[in-house]
Enzyme design. Structure first.
Site, PDB file in Angstrom:
ATOM      1  N   LYS A  94       0.719  -1.126   0.131  1.00  0.00           N
ATOM      2  CA  LYS A  94       0.034  -0.120   0.033  1.00  0.00           C
ATOM      3  C   LYS A  94       0.598   1.251   0.025  1.00  0.00           C
ATOM      4  O   LYS A  94       1.813   1.169   0.739  1.00  0.00           O
ATOM      5  CB  LYS A  94      -0.915  -0.118   1.410  1.00  0.00           C
ATOM      6  CG  LYS A  94      -1.991   1.183   1.285  1.00  0.00           C
ATOM      7  CD  LYS A  94      -2.798   1.030   2.510  1.00  0.00           C
ATOM      8  CE  LYS A  94      -3.832   1.946   2.629  1.00  0.00           C
ATOM      9  NZ  LYS A  94      -4.889   1.912   3.802  1.00  0.00           N
ATOM     10  N   SER A 169      -9.464   1.915   3.082  1.00  0.00           N
ATOM     11  CA  SER A 169      -8.637   2.800   2.271  1.00  0.00           C
ATOM     12  C   SER A 169      -7.787   1.996   1.559  1.00  0.00           C
ATOM     13  O   SER A 169      -6.988   2.377   0.411  1.00  0.00           O
ATOM     14  CB  SER A 169      -8.020   3.711   2.955  1.00  0.00           C
ATOM     15  OG  SER A 169      -7.081   3.113   3.921  1.00  0.00           O
ATOM     16  N   SER A 193      -9.858  -0.402   7.090  1.00  0.00           N
ATOM     17  CA  SER A 193      -9.320  -0.346   5.938  1.00  0.00           C
ATOM     18  C   SER A 193      -8.504  -1.437   5.338  1.00  0.00           C
ATOM     19  O   SER A 193      -8.189  -1.396   4.009  1.00  0.00           O
ATOM     20  CB  SER A 193      -8.270   0.932   5.884  1.00  0.00           C
ATOM     21  OG  SER A 193      -8.917   2.183   5.825  1.00  0.00           O
TER      22      SER A 193
END
Lengths: 438, 438
Positions: A94, A169, A193
């Site tokens: 990420k 996210s 997330s």
């Protein structure tokens, strides 16, 4: 939305090569000489380029770095140096997590061009295990949003339906794994997330106990809530990644489970509830009395801490944030100190109560998200505010610092739905074992 | 203000009977039959009635309860039941701390008529040690103020000069001990509320390590800072009370001391600095780099937590608070969550640094308050805002949760000045031993 209760999850149409192999298969092939790390990297890059126009899952692709790492992994394996099951396996990270030599944009214009000078602790662990970093995956801007459709590099799109959000996210990590571009990815989970995009994209996502992994080298969102977690296609794959990240061994699991009716926390699509419940069989029901209050406490704690992290940027150049995140930050900055104090007091009180509940009833099971992935940009739906709803069933456990895993429960219509298991601190391996048996 | 450097502290003119006896003397007299607990209670009540029109130190006097307790203490001693050095000794308790059957007014109209149904934990310890609760002493309203001159029952007055403040918030406890009305009293200290009145009234006050004593049964002001501490005329007396409260034993002290120049934190009257320094002899100097920031963090943490405690009362009936406390509460309620988060982050960072400093240099020594007791109602002086100045040299250690003791250093003009010693967590007995040797 049509229900197809009982439909087992299948990969999205056109899913890449990695959607059909387990990490254990890859490891065996690598050691038998049927495949080399270079093959895996080239395959991943090819799948990435095929899928990227559809899903927009990557912010940075490190073709050269991945190929170099593949060469090194191949040399080591040839020389008899075996770093374990992730040796030579491509992993996506990420874009909130520092990877040395690559930009960490956090999905925000504020961080454009900021190249990391060092690996985050979790990335160091991946490299030590021989994993190959393929690139950096999309994140909702500064990880502040559960939809994944607000980022400097544009929205991530759901591999099951590119008109729909991935959830966020950790949007790109979930999409890349679901699309079969990589077998494994790292995400971060502050209020859901990892779990929310895992549920929306039909993959496995583990949110560990708060504090179980070092967050050094990861852009904070709300430090008292932030965690780093693995995303994978299967529970077994997620376990391999978790074992590397945590340095912990598999532990035997108790089999006690209790059903937490999601509507006691947030209105949930009946098809979602029915599908998840059907996966579990007959279970005793429990209630978490403070769950509603914990949702509110989440917003208070997260908003205050996020503004504390970003206040200087917000003051200096608010316009570099996207409109939605800017507004959410501004609102977070308005929360009063006494409200934050009360939210933390509630956290402390509720934690004791919920730990007692877990001791008495075992692992809690409930849906991860009240509905399948909404359309891109959707903000209000029949079950209320979309962002609040997305976070509603995951954020209470974040406030309490508890580990939770989301595993695919099947499809509703043609969209994946996630089943969430929540356990006491340190129960990650237990949760994975139970998830594997479902 | 004329300086009389080197003047040893003497009790205030007309000080009561207890100003001339140590608790050890009382204990010896009780056991030798030279005095009975009833004599001590009657003497305390007589001194109280003589001094009360001057100092306004008590909110509630429990004449009947104290006499009953004296009877019981006498019976026990006669029967050979010896509860230790506080057996039969009168003690006063700050009116923020519950004593069963007596009102806890907290110096505020909000709490008028609220009778405690149980003893606070610390009061239970006193009773188990045979101490006699004489009554409840004045506190600055809800303990929110270092001056002691704002309370529903009017200002407490300094026994050395009734036109001057006692310091606060444990105003009545310090005044009662200084006036020789009782040998011992309980106070509470959130940012200096034991040490400041101890310094201003020329007595000994110990603020323990945060969390060392249970605060059950004590009205909170700011829970992450609140402590309960003893006030006494001498260090030896304070140690007897601390031993009973904490259940801990005296430990040997290291003798390393370092001088912390108070002006590095807040402008300090040169006569105060000179007098305190003269008590210490030659010491190495150290600096606490974050002390200024810690003072600001104190206001942020204290203001937010105090509003969280009192928000419902503030909303329901603001007019029941006195004007000054009401305004301070309102301002505390305006502090933002992100500011509170940053203050706590600073606390965590600075704590490590200051603990290292203490390991390297030993106990820190500095004045307790930058000047002697100001006039009643004084709010601005030559050294700036009076309330901020009163708290400036004590609150940084409160933020860090460290123990600190204030002992009389002598008189400047005709007013007492305090010397403060600050040590690592758990060093209360060490601080007392060093203080005794000064």
């Amino acid at each position: 939305m049509s229900s197809s209760l009982g439909t087992r999850l299948v990969p999205p149409p056109g899913a890449g090569w990695f959607a059909h192999r387990s990490v254990a298969d890859l490891a065996a092939d690598l050691r038998a000489g049927r495949l080399g790390p270079r093959d895996l990297v080239e395959t991943a890059l090819a799948e990435l380029h095929r899928w990227e126009p559809v899903v927009n899952a990557f912010v940075t692709v490190d073709e050269a770095g991945a190929r170099d790492a593949a060469e090194q992994a191949a040399r080591e394996l040839a020389a008899g140096v075996d770093r374990g099951p992730l040796h030579g396996v491509p992993v996506a990270v990420k874009d909130l997590i520092d990877v040395r030599g690559l930009p960490t944009t956090a999905g925000s214009h504020h961080f454009e061009g900021r190249v990391a000078t060092d690996d985050a602790d979790c990335v160091r662990r991946l490299r030590a295990a021989g994993a190959i970093i393929l690139g950096k995956t999309a994140t909702h801007e500064i990880a502040f949003g559960p939809t994944g459709d607000r980022a400097a590099n544009g929205p991530a799109r759901n591999p099951y339906d590119p008109g729909r959000m991935t959830g966020g996210s950790s949007s790109g990590s979930a999409a890349a794994v679901a699309a079969g571009v990589v077998p494994l990815a790292l995400g971060t989970d502050t209020g859901g997330s990892v779990r929310i995009p895992a549920a929306c994209c039909g993959v496995v996502g583990l949110k560990p106990t708060h504090g179980a992994l070092s967050t050094q080298g990861v852009l904070p969102l709300a430090p008292s809530l932030d965690t780093i977690g693995p995303l994978a296609r299967t529970v077994a794959d997620a376990r391999l990644l978790w074992t590397v990240l945590s340095g912990t061994e598999t532990t035997p699991a108790t089999s006690r489970l209790a059903w937490l009716p999601p509507d006691s926390i947030h209105p949930t699509l009946p098809e979602v509830t029915a599908l998840v419940r059907a996966r579990l069989g007959d279970l005793p029901e429990v209630a978490v009395p403070q769950a509603e209050a914990l949702r509110a406490a989440y917003s208070t704690i997260q908003g205050s801490e996020a503004y504390a992290v970003h206040a200087d940027r917000f003051t200096a150049a608010p316009g570099l944030f996207g409109e939605e995140v800017r507004e959410r930050l501004r609102a977070g900055g308005e929360i009063r100190g006494w409200e934050y104090v009360r939210a933390r007091e509630l956290r402390d009180r509720a934690r004791g109560e919920v730990l007692n509940l877990l001791r008495e009833h075992g692992i809690l099971a409930l849906p991860t998200v009240p509905f399948p992935a909404p359309l891109l940009d959707a903000r209000a739906g029949e079950l209320g505010d979309v962002r609040a709803a997305l976070l509603s069933l995951t954020s209470p456990w974040s406030v309490l610092g508890l580990p939770a895993v989301s595993v695919p429960a099947g499809l509703v219509g043609e969209l994946p739905v996630g089943l969430q298991l929540v356990g006491p601190p340190g129960s990650e391996h237990q949760l994975l074992t139970i998830a594997e048996h479902l």
